[in-house]
Every structure is written in structure tokens, then in C-alpha cells.
Scaffold this motif. Structure first.
Motif, PDB file in Angstrom:
ATOM      1  N   ASP A 140       1.332  -1.382  -0.434  1.00  0.00           N
ATOM      2  CA  ASP A 140      -0.036  -0.054  -0.133  1.00  0.00           C
ATOM      3  C   ASP A 140       1.069   1.686   0.118  1.00  0.00           C
ATOM      4  O   ASP A 140       2.135   1.227   0.479  1.00  0.00           O
ATOM      5  CB  ASP A 140      -1.068  -0.116   1.078  1.00  0.00           C
ATOM      6  CG  ASP A 140      -0.634  -0.125   2.531  1.00  0.00           C
ATOM      7  OD1 ASP A 140       0.259   1.375   2.934  1.00  0.00           O
ATOM      8  OD2 ASP A 140      -0.560  -1.244   3.188  1.00  0.00           O
TER       9      ASP A 140
ATOM     10  N   GLY B  61     -10.097  -0.560  14.343  1.00  0.00           N
ATOM     11  CA  GLY B  61      -9.601  -2.046  14.878  1.00  0.00           C
ATOM     12  C   GLY B  61      -9.009  -2.572  15.895  1.00  0.00           C
ATOM     13  O   GLY B  61      -9.683  -1.515  16.942  1.00  0.00           O
TER      14      GLY B  61
ATOM     15  N   GLY C 132      -6.784  -4.363  16.778  1.00  0.00           N
ATOM     16  CA  GLY C 132      -5.222  -5.809  16.764  1.00  0.00           C
ATOM     17  C   GLY C 132      -5.129  -7.155  17.305  1.00  0.00           C
ATOM     18  O   GLY C 132      -3.798  -7.226  17.248  1.00  0.00           O
TER      19      GLY C 132
HETATM   20  P1  ADP Z   1      -6.474  -3.954  13.573  1.00  0.00           P
HETATM   21  O1  ADP Z   1      -5.804  -3.237  12.460  1.00  0.00           O
HETATM   22  O2  ADP Z   1      -7.675  -4.203  13.946  1.00  0.00           O
HETATM   23  O3  ADP Z   1      -5.745  -2.761  14.302  1.00  0.00           O
HETATM   24  P2  ADP Z   1      -4.066  -5.763  13.563  1.00  0.00           P
HETATM   25  O4  ADP Z   1      -3.131  -6.564  13.894  1.00  0.00           O
HETATM   26  O5  ADP Z   1      -4.586  -5.834  11.564  1.00  0.00           O
HETATM   27  O6  ADP Z   1      -5.428  -5.251  13.863  1.00  0.00           O
HETATM   28  O7  ADP Z   1      -3.009  -4.264  12.879  1.00  0.00           O
HETATM   29  C1  ADP Z   1      -2.126  -3.889  14.212  1.00  0.00           C
HETATM   30  C2  ADP Z   1      -1.375  -2.265  13.604  1.00  0.00           C
HETATM   31  O8  ADP Z   1      -0.186  -2.414  12.467  1.00  0.00           O
HETATM   32  C3  ADP Z   1      -2.510  -1.774  13.556  1.00  0.00           C
HETATM   33  O9  ADP Z   1      -3.407  -1.275  14.311  1.00  0.00           O
HETATM   34  C4  ADP Z   1      -1.419  -0.486  12.787  1.00  0.00           C
HETATM   35  O10 ADP Z   1      -1.606   0.070  13.193  1.00  0.00           O
HETATM   36  C5  ADP Z   1      -0.815  -1.692  11.639  1.00  0.00           C
HETATM   37  N1  ADP Z   1      -1.040  -2.277  10.692  1.00  0.00           N
HETATM   38  C6  ADP Z   1      -1.072  -2.634  10.324  1.00  0.00           C
HETATM   39  N2  ADP Z   1      -1.216  -3.601   8.555  1.00  0.00           N
HETATM   40  C7  ADP Z   1      -0.584  -2.029   8.401  1.00  0.00           C
HETATM   41  C8  ADP Z   1      -0.817  -0.589   7.043  1.00  0.00           C
HETATM   42  N3  ADP Z   1      -0.497  -2.172   6.201  1.00  0.00           N
HETATM   43  N4  ADP Z   1      -0.102  -0.143   7.376  1.00  0.00           N
HETATM   44  C9  ADP Z   1      -0.193   0.837   8.797  1.00  0.00           C
HETATM   45  N5  ADP Z   1      -0.205   1.080   9.542  1.00  0.00           N
HETATM   46  C10 ADP Z   1      -1.042  -0.779   9.521  1.00  0.00           C
END
Ligand code: ADP
Length: 489
Positions: free
Chosen positions: A418, A448, A450
Motif C-alpha cells: 500500500d 480496529g 489489533g
Molecule cells: P487492526 O488493524 O485491527 O488494528 P491488525 O492486527 O491488523 O489490527 O494490525 C495491527 C496494527 O498494525 C494496526 O493497528 C496498525 O497500527 C498496524 N498496521 C497493520 N497493517 C498496516 C498497514 N498496511 N499500514 C500501516 N499500519 C498497519
């Protein structure tokens, strides 16, 4: 019933038949041999208990015959009968292993007496042999039992200390030596109180000093490690306490996991409580009609309440996924290897509205001829839902989401890229931890819990794959998943 079998070897017919008659009357079975050769032939047949040998034989002498019998290790009593009895022949015969000496001429009583003595000797001899064998066998069993117990105690990861009734150490295994940072041999015969003098061992010392028959279990801390100690009395056959066995097991890892679990539960409760609190406040505002009687002013609030409830539903779904992965563990569940392109396309389709709403561009490059991946379709879908979902969520409006699949030495590499906010370098090591979320103003309002990446990581691990992330703050991130290809096409 016959008393025993006797072979008489003598070239004198009179002696042979005399012996034969006397002993047969006494209940013995007698065979006669005139020469050494005949005697050896007879000895090949059914076994004898006693052989009476004349010192002088026509083809050989009695001593040579005796030597042959002894060499053949026959279980037979031997007696020399001779008219030439002198001290030298007696010594020579004894050296060859003769059991008895009967000088000629002899009376029937002498003969019967000697035969009975020899038979008794033979019975005693056999009994002694059997006892010896039994003794050897039990010694062997004991030795192997001892060495088995020894190697068992030696290889135990738990520390073991055996203390006798006087409170002295009688056994300490290497794990115990390591725990006390001492040679285990040096601990022997020392008072247990001295060996365990360090302050944390105080409850163990107390338990070892007890005369009671109770088993004591306690936890102690040594440095930053936690141990479970069990002090058990051991008994004599009569039931008296002979001493105590202390086993000390490192439970630091168990404690750490328990702590991790309770932290997880605390965070989970918090994650439940905050949306429920928010929804409750919104309902209170509506019920109080604090913004008037019309529904219109409340709509943004109700919309917010719905979003929080959606978040709660998602949280429950994620928790269920995590616990399902944990329960299934590495259990081999049969599944069909999956074709990646249709799953990726299906997930992108799922997000079509969101992509349009954010004005994002989605670039997909998938090799249609790619072999199947050795992962259940549902697992690949969950991975893609989370990774593509994040690439959309954490993107800027008008940004790009790229999904690329390529083949790489028996694996498939799936990149989800992305052009969003990126992740701070110091947070990268925590990105797959449960409930971890970056705290920064650009992403503060993004919903979200986490758990998404934690689920992805566990599914990847279960598939014996690998996940990597590259990210530049402010520029975007790329998550790369490497999964094994299916062996069958
Ligand atoms: P959520 O999205 O529900 O918070 P995830 O476990 O999918 O939980 O992701 C954990 C954290 O990692 C997110 O809160 C975000 O801070 C970071 N993160 C995940 N994917 C991305 C991404 N593509 N770009 C930026 N930050 C990301």
C-alpha cells in the motif's frame, strides 16, 4: 523308581558284574564297559549320574578317560577304583577332578556307601549350581535396575535431592548440581540445611526437617526464575520414613505463559468494555431525549453506536478465530490445496465499495498457471481479508493497493502493498502481537482491535510459511507472505 544310573568301567569281568549285581539290587541302573572306548560310547547315550573307573584299562588309563569326561563338562560324579592305589595316583586323579577314590578290594557296603555319598554330592552340587545361577541372575537384574534408575535420575531435567533420616544428602542429580552451581558429588553426605542454605530455600529446609509423612508442595523464586518444589517422604518396607526426596522443577515458562494469558484477558475485557460503554452512553442520550423529540439529531450518534457494535462483532469473530487456531494447534486436518488467484479476486471484490469510497487504485498481478498452495482455502481467505483490509484501511485517499503473486523455489510469494501511512520502525517487531495497535494521529480514528495480524501470523506459522513486512513511515508498507506450494498439481 531307579535311584540313579551308574557306569562301571573295568576290564575285570568279576568286578564289573559284582558292581552291577550289588548296585542293581540297591535300585540303581548299571551299565558296564570293558575298555575306555566302550566307556566313551556309553557316555554318548543317556546320561549317567556316576562313573566308576578302573585306574588301568586295556586301551587307555583311567586318568585319560577322566580328563575326557571333565573336558566334555558332563554333569557326572566320578570315582576311581583301583588295586594300585598309592598317594601319587590319588593326587593325580584329584587334580583331574576325580570326586572319590575307592581302593580294591572293596566290600558291597563300601560300594553302596560310596555310591550313595556320590549321589548325595551330586544333588548338593546341582542345588549349589542352581543357587549360583539364581544369584547371578538376581545380581544382574539388580545391576541393570540400578543403572536404569541411575541414568533416569541423571537425565531428569528436574533437580532431585535425596536426604536420609539424619538430614544428610545421599543423592543429588546433575540438574541439582547445576541449580546450586556446585559439583553434585560434592553435595553428598553434607547436611541438607547446608546445601540448601540460600534464603529462598527456607521452606524446603523446613519441609525436609519435618518428621511427618505428608507430601509438601511449594513455590520458590531464585533470581528471576520460579520453581515448584515437592518434598516427599520415602519409606522402608516396614513403613518407617527413611528420608525425603525433593524435586525442584523450573516453572518460569509456565508462569510466563499464565501471565501472558491473564494480560490477554485483561486487554480483551477492556476491548469489550469500551464499545459497550460508548453504546450505553449513546442510548442514554437518546432515552433522555436530551437533543429533542425528533430522531434526526440522534442519527449520527446511532450511526456511531452501530459502528461500535460492528467493531464488537468483529472482535468476537477474531477472538473465535484465534481460539480455533489455538485449539486445532498443529493437528493435521485434511484439506484441499487452494488456488490463490480466485481467492484473492474474491477478497478484492469484497472490498469494492470501500475501495471506491476511498478512491483507491487496486493493482493485481497473479500468475494464472500457478500451482496450488498447501493451505486450506479458508485460511488463505482470512490472511487476504486482513492484509488487503489493512492496506485499504491504513492507506491515504486516492492511494494504491497492490497484490502480487509470484513463484519462488517451491513457495508462492504473495505481496500486499500500500501507499499509506506506513509503520514506525520501532513498532515493526510488535506488529504481530495480539491487540497491538500503533498510536499516531494519522491512524487514530481508524477502527480496529489489533488482532488481525496476530491471526495472519498464526495461520502462516501453521502452514509452515513465513511473513515479512517492509514499511517506510509516511510512504507505505508491503506485507509478504511465503507459503509452500502443493506437491500435487
Ligand atoms: P487492526 O488493524 O485491527 O488494528 P491488525 O492486527 O491488523 O489490527 O494490525 C495491527 C496494527 O498494525 C494496526 O493497528 C496498525 O497500527 C498496524 N498496521 C497493520 N497493517 C498496516 C498497514 N498496511 N499500514 C500501516 N499500519 C498497519
Amino acid at each position: 523308581m531307579i535311584k540313579g544310573r551308574v557306569l562301571v568301567v573295568d576290564d575285570e569281568y568279576g568286578i564289573r558284574s559284582g558292581v552291577d549285581q550289588i548296585l542293581e539290587l540297591e535300585g540303581y541302573e548299571v551299565e558296564e564297559a570293558e575298555t575306555g572306548e566302550e566307556a566313551l560310547r556309553a557316555l554318548e547315550g543317556p546320561p549317567f549320574d556316576i562313573v566308576l573307573i578302573d585306574y588301568r584299562l586295556p586301551d587307555t588309563d583311567g586318568l585319560t578317560l577322566l580328563h575326557t569326561i571333565r573336558k566334555r563338562k558332563m554333569d557326572i560324579m566320578t570315582c576311581m577304583i583301583t588295586a594300585y592305589a598309592n598317594i601319587e595316583t590319588a593326587i593325580a586323579a584329584t587334580r583331574q577332578g576325580i570326586d572319590f577314590f575307592l581302593p580294591k578290594p572293596f566290600s558291597p557296603e563300601d560300594l553302596i556307601g560310596v555310591t550313595e555319598t556320590l549321589l548325595r554330592h551330586k544333588a548338593l552340587h546341582r542345588e549349589a549350581e542352581e543357587l549360583k545361577k539364581a544369584h547371578e541372575a538376581s545380581l544382574l537384574a539388580l545391576a541393570s535396575e540400578k543403572s536404569q534408575t541411575h541414568s533416569l535420575v541423571t537425565s531428569l531435567r528436574d533437580a532431585v535431592l535425596v536426604v536420609n533420616r539424619n538430614g544428610e544428602v545421599v543423592l543429588a542429580n546433575p540438574a541439582m548440581g547445576k541449580l546450586l552451581r556446585k559439583e553434585e558429588a560434592g553435595l553428598l553426605r553434607k547436611p541438607a540445611g547446608e546445601v540448601l542454605e540460600a534464603e529462598p530455600f527456607a521452606p524446603v529446609r523446613a519441609a525436609l526437617g519435618q518428621v511427618t509423612d505428608e507430601n509438601a508442595v511449594m513455590e520458590i523464586e531464585l533470581g528471576d526464575q520460579q520453581f515448584m518444589v515437592s518434598v516427599t517422604p520415602f519409606h522402608s518396607e516396614k513403613g518407617e520414613v527413611l528420608g525425603h526426596i525433593a524435586t525442584i522443577s523450573d516453572i518460569s515458562e509456565v508462569r510466563r505463559l499464565a501471565l501472558e494469558k491473564s494480560r490477554f484477558i485483561r486487554t480483551m475485557i477492556h476491548e469489550f468494555r469500551s464499545p459497550m460503554g460508548a453504546v450505553k452512553s449513546i442510548l442514554e442520550v437518546a432515552l433522555d431525549k436530551s437533543m429533542g423529540d425528533g430522531l434526526e439529531p440522534y442519527l449520527p450518534l446511532l450511526d456511531r453506536a452501530e459502528k461500535r457494535l460492528d467493531g464488537l462483532v468483529e472482535l468476537i469473530g477474531n477472538l473465535l478465530s484465534l481460539s480455533r487456531i489455538e485449539i486445532e494447534g498443529k493437528k493435521k486436518v485434511a484439506f484441499e490445496p487452494v488456488e490463490a488467484p480466485p481467492v484473492v479476486k474474491e477478497v478484492i471484490e469484497l472490498y469494492r465499495e470501500k475501495v471506491q469510497a476511498r478512491n483507491l487504485r487496486v493493482e493485481v498481478s497473479l500468475d494464472p498457471g500457478m500451482p496450488r498452495i498447501n493451505v486450506p482455502a479458508e485460511d488463505l481467505r482470512t490472511m487476504m481479508v486482513n492484509l488487503i483490509g489493512n492496506a485499504i484501511k491504513y492507506n491515504r485517499d486516492g492511494g494504491t493497493v497492490g497484490v502480487h503473486a509470484s513463484r519462488l523455489d517451491g513457495k508462492v510469494r504473495l505481496d500486499v502493498a500500500d501507499t499509506g501511512w506506513g509503520i514506525q520502525a520501532q513498532n515493526l517487531p510488535h506488529i504481530f502481537d495480539e491487540f497491538f495497535r500503533e498510536k499516531k494521529k494519522e491512524t487514530r480514528d481508524i477502527e480496529g482491535n489489533g488482532l488481525g495480524l496476530a491471526i495472519v501470523k498464526r495461520l502462516v506459522d501453521r502452514a509452515a510459511g513465513k511473513i515479512e513486512v517492509q514499511s517506510t513511515e509516511g510512504a507505505g508498507s508491503t506485507f509478504s507472505v511465503f507459503l509452500p506450494l502443493s506437491q500435487s498439481r
